[in-house]
Design a protein around this motif. Structure first.
Motif, PDB file in Angstrom:
ATOM      1  N   ARG A  61      39.527 119.281  20.291  1.00  0.00           N
ATOM      2  CA  ARG A  61      40.777 120.048  20.202  1.00  0.00           C
ATOM      3  C   ARG A  61      41.054 120.396  18.758  1.00  0.00           C
ATOM      4  NH1 ARG A  61      43.784 120.261  24.798  1.00  0.00           N
ATOM      5  NH2 ARG A  61      43.209 118.804  26.482  1.00  0.00           N
ATOM      6  N   ASN A  62      41.452 121.652  18.542  1.00  0.00           N
ATOM      7  CA  ASN A  62      41.794 122.078  17.191  1.00  0.00           C
ATOM      8  C   ASN A  62      43.259 121.768  16.885  1.00  0.00           C
ATOM      9  OD1 ASN A  62      43.176 123.971  18.706  1.00  0.00           O
ATOM     10  ND2 ASN A  62      41.882 125.703  18.106  1.00  0.00           N
ATOM     11  N   GLY A  63      43.744 122.286  15.787  1.00  0.00           N
ATOM     12  CA  GLY A  63      45.122 122.009  15.388  1.00  0.00           C
ATOM     13  C   GLY A  63      46.145 122.550  16.356  1.00  0.00           C
ATOM     14  N   GLN A  64      45.818 123.590  17.119  1.00  0.00           N
ATOM     15  CA  GLN A  64      46.741 124.164  18.102  1.00  0.00           C
ATOM     16  C   GLN A  64      46.611 123.506  19.471  1.00  0.00           C
ATOM     17  OE1 GLN A  64      44.765 126.188  16.092  1.00  0.00           O
ATOM     18  NE2 GLN A  64      46.481 126.471  14.663  1.00  0.00           N
ATOM     19  N   GLY A  65      45.779 122.480  19.581  1.00  0.00           N
ATOM     20  CA  GLY A  65      45.619 121.791  20.857  1.00  0.00           C
ATOM     21  C   GLY A  65      44.659 122.476  21.807  1.00  0.00           C
ATOM     22  N   GLN A  66      43.932 123.484  21.347  1.00  0.00           N
ATOM     23  CA  GLN A  66      42.986 124.190  22.201  1.00  0.00           C
ATOM     24  C   GLN A  66      41.622 123.492  22.154  1.00  0.00           C
ATOM     25  OE1 GLN A  66      43.073 128.054  20.383  1.00  0.00           O
ATOM     26  NE2 GLN A  66      44.820 128.750  21.597  1.00  0.00           N
ATOM     27  N   VAL A  67      40.927 123.494  23.292  1.00  0.00           N
ATOM     28  CA  VAL A  67      39.589 122.922  23.364  1.00  0.00           C
ATOM     29  C   VAL A  67      38.592 123.956  22.850  1.00  0.00           C
ATOM     30  CG1 VAL A  67      37.813 121.974  24.867  1.00  0.00           C
ATOM     31  CG2 VAL A  67      40.222 121.469  25.322  1.00  0.00           C
ATOM     32  N   VAL A  68      37.885 123.607  21.790  1.00  0.00           N
ATOM     33  CA  VAL A  68      36.921 124.525  21.164  1.00  0.00           C
ATOM     34  C   VAL A  68      35.574 123.814  21.064  1.00  0.00           C
ATOM     35  CG1 VAL A  68      38.662 125.787  19.862  1.00  0.00           C
ATOM     36  CG2 VAL A  68      37.623 123.753  18.863  1.00  0.00           C
ATOM     37  N   PRO A  69      34.491 124.553  21.062  1.00  0.00           N
ATOM     38  CA  PRO A  69      33.174 123.920  20.954  1.00  0.00           C
ATOM     39  C   PRO A  69      32.903 123.426  19.545  1.00  0.00           C
ATOM     40  CG  PRO A  69      32.947 126.297  21.047  1.00  0.00           C
ATOM     41  CD  PRO A  69      34.387 126.007  21.280  1.00  0.00           C
ATOM     42  N   GLY A  70      32.276 122.256  19.460  1.00  0.00           N
ATOM     43  CA  GLY A  70      31.813 121.739  18.190  1.00  0.00           C
ATOM     44  C   GLY A  70      30.428 122.271  17.875  1.00  0.00           C
ATOM     45  N   PRO A  71      29.750 121.710  16.881  1.00  0.00           N
ATOM     46  CA  PRO A  71      28.410 122.222  16.527  1.00  0.00           C
ATOM     47  C   PRO A  71      27.402 122.122  17.661  1.00  0.00           C
ATOM     48  CG  PRO A  71      28.965 120.213  15.314  1.00  0.00           C
ATOM     49  CD  PRO A  71      30.215 120.672  15.968  1.00  0.00           C
ATOM     50  N   LEU A  72      27.395 121.007  18.394  1.00  0.00           N
ATOM     51  CA  LEU A  72      26.458 120.892  19.512  1.00  0.00           C
ATOM     52  C   LEU A  72      26.883 121.771  20.684  1.00  0.00           C
ATOM     53  CD1 LEU A  72      25.622 117.069  19.541  1.00  0.00           C
ATOM     54  CD2 LEU A  72      24.404 118.947  18.435  1.00  0.00           C
ATOM     55  N   GLY A  73      28.183 121.957  20.871  1.00  0.00           N
ATOM     56  CA  GLY A  73      28.652 122.871  21.909  1.00  0.00           C
ATOM     57  C   GLY A  73      28.238 124.297  21.624  1.00  0.00           C
ATOM     58  N   ILE A  74      28.329 124.697  20.339  1.00  0.00           N
ATOM     59  CA  ILE A  74      27.879 126.039  19.955  1.00  0.00           C
ATOM     60  C   ILE A  74      26.377 126.182  20.193  1.00  0.00           C
ATOM     61  CG2 ILE A  74      27.578 127.584  17.982  1.00  0.00           C
ATOM     62  CD1 ILE A  74      30.206 126.462  16.866  1.00  0.00           C
ATOM     63  N   GLY A  75      25.626 125.121  19.865  1.00  0.00           N
ATOM     64  CA  GLY A  75      24.187 125.168  20.108  1.00  0.00           C
ATOM     65  C   GLY A  75      23.847 125.293  21.579  1.00  0.00           C
ATOM     66  N   LEU A  76      24.588 124.582  22.433  1.00  0.00           N
ATOM     67  CA  LEU A  76      24.359 124.685  23.874  1.00  0.00           C
ATOM     68  C   LEU A  76      24.641 126.096  24.379  1.00  0.00           C
ATOM     69  CD1 LEU A  76      23.831 123.523  26.678  1.00  0.00           C
ATOM     70  CD2 LEU A  76      26.187 122.691  26.705  1.00  0.00           C
ATOM     71  N   VAL A  77      25.731 126.687  23.913  1.00  0.00           N
ATOM     72  CA  VAL A  77      26.077 128.053  24.319  1.00  0.00           C
ATOM     73  C   VAL A  77      24.990 129.029  23.883  1.00  0.00           C
ATOM     74  CG1 VAL A  77      27.715 129.932  23.967  1.00  0.00           C
ATOM     75  CG2 VAL A  77      28.557 127.624  24.373  1.00  0.00           C
ATOM     76  N   ASN A  78      24.502 128.875  22.652  1.00  0.00           N
ATOM     77  CA  ASN A  78      23.468 129.782  22.157  1.00  0.00           C
ATOM     78  C   ASN A  78      22.142 129.585  22.897  1.00  0.00           C
ATOM     79  OD1 ASN A  78      25.020 131.149  20.250  1.00  0.00           O
ATOM     80  ND2 ASN A  78      24.686 129.587  18.696  1.00  0.00           N
TER      81      ASN A  78
END
Length: 299
Positions: A61-78
């Motif tokens: 979760r970022n500062g606004q409380g939203q769920v965002v991908p981390g580095p491994l999440g970005i890698g999985l998406v790519n």
């Protein structure tokens, strides 16, 4: 005969019970080995695996409380993006080369044979360097890819604009490499259809192209399907090779995150689980398509 039919269902149930028992025993053994490995690695290394940091590397979760991908999440998406875009051209190249390898025209057969022989006997690492440095430096970097960003769903299906040249190189490399193996699968599937199907179609006035499209390929596809599913699973695994040209897929991001966080074993165990899950999903989808009641079956 009647007594044999009477005892057959109970024998069948006994065989199924035995098979399930063996499967359960194998699962327990594998689970025990995995738990033992986990315990021994933590015990002898003297450090506790930080799974919370690893989970945050996938999604947080970022500062606004939203769920965002981390580095491994970005890698999985790519990784999913690369596999998605490489699958269609790999199938098209593979089926086209498989068809011309089955052609009665010698020139077409030679063309398909040369492609398969060259690509299958080149290491994928060498192939990706050839395509990236000889193609990306002369063609893909000079193309304006901004028009693609206006496509519906571009934010999910495409990477950032600055990474498009290497992304295209990665997709093209995987398509050409996997296409060579799919070509052999397609050729074998076409050859497995009885020769009488060609002769019967010719007697009915079908052209060779019509026979191939309407009779041979539908039958051959059912034969090819298990091998095609396995090759698509290989495409998922082979996508890790594009990390060498700085495509930010899962393996590349895992190496970067391991260096910055100091988490070694946790990262690669998680990456192994992700690749395994992706391949098992493809295998499961293939099993569903192979069932007799699906639309691919002809009665």
């Amino acid at each position: 005969m009647a007594s044999r039919e009477f005892f057959l269902p109970s024998q069948h149930r006994g065989a199924r019970y035995m098979q399930h028992s063996v499967d359960a025993l194998a699962l327990c053994i594998i689970s025990g080995i995995a738990i033992s490995f986990w315990y021994q690695s933590e015990h002898f290394s003297g450090s506790v695996w930080d799974w919370d940091a690893l989970l945050r590397a996938f999604f947080h979760r970022n500062g606004q409380g939203q769920v965002v991908p981390g580095p491994l999440g970005i890698g999985l998406v790519n990784t999913v993006r690369v596999v998605f875009w490489a699958t269609c051209p790999a199938l098209c190249i593979g089926f086209f080369m498989g068809v011309i390898r089955s052609s009665p025209v010698r020139v077409w057969r030679m063309l398909g044979t040369v492609y398969v022989a060259v690509v299958r006997n080149l290491p994928p690492l060498v192939l990706i360097f050839i395509i990236h440095f000889f193609l990306a430096s002369t063609v893909t970097t000079k193309i304006d890819w901004s028009w693609l960003m206006h496509m519906p769903g571009a934010a999910y299906l495409l990477p950032q604009l600055w990474s498009m040249p290497v992304f295209v190189s990665a997709v093209l490399t995987l398509a050409l490499y996997e296409g060579a193996y799919i070509a052999e699968i397609a050729r074998a599937g076409i050859a497995a259809v009885p020769r009488g199907q060609w002769e019967a179609s010719a007697s009915l006035g079908f052209t060779r192209l019509a026979t191939l499209r309407r009779i041979i390929l539908p039958q051959g596809f059912r034969i090819m399907l298990p091998s095609l599913v396995g090759q698509l699973a290989s495409l998922v695994k082979d996508s890790a090779i594009v990390a060498v040209i700085s495509v930010q897929e899962l393996t590349f991001q895992a190496m970067e995150f391991m260096t910055s966080s100091g988490l070694g074993a946790e990262v690669w165990v998680a990456v192994t689980a992700v690749y395994l899950a992706l391949c098992l999903c493809l295998t499961g989808a293939g099993k569903v398509l192979e069932k007799p009641q699906n639309l691919l079956s002809k009665k």
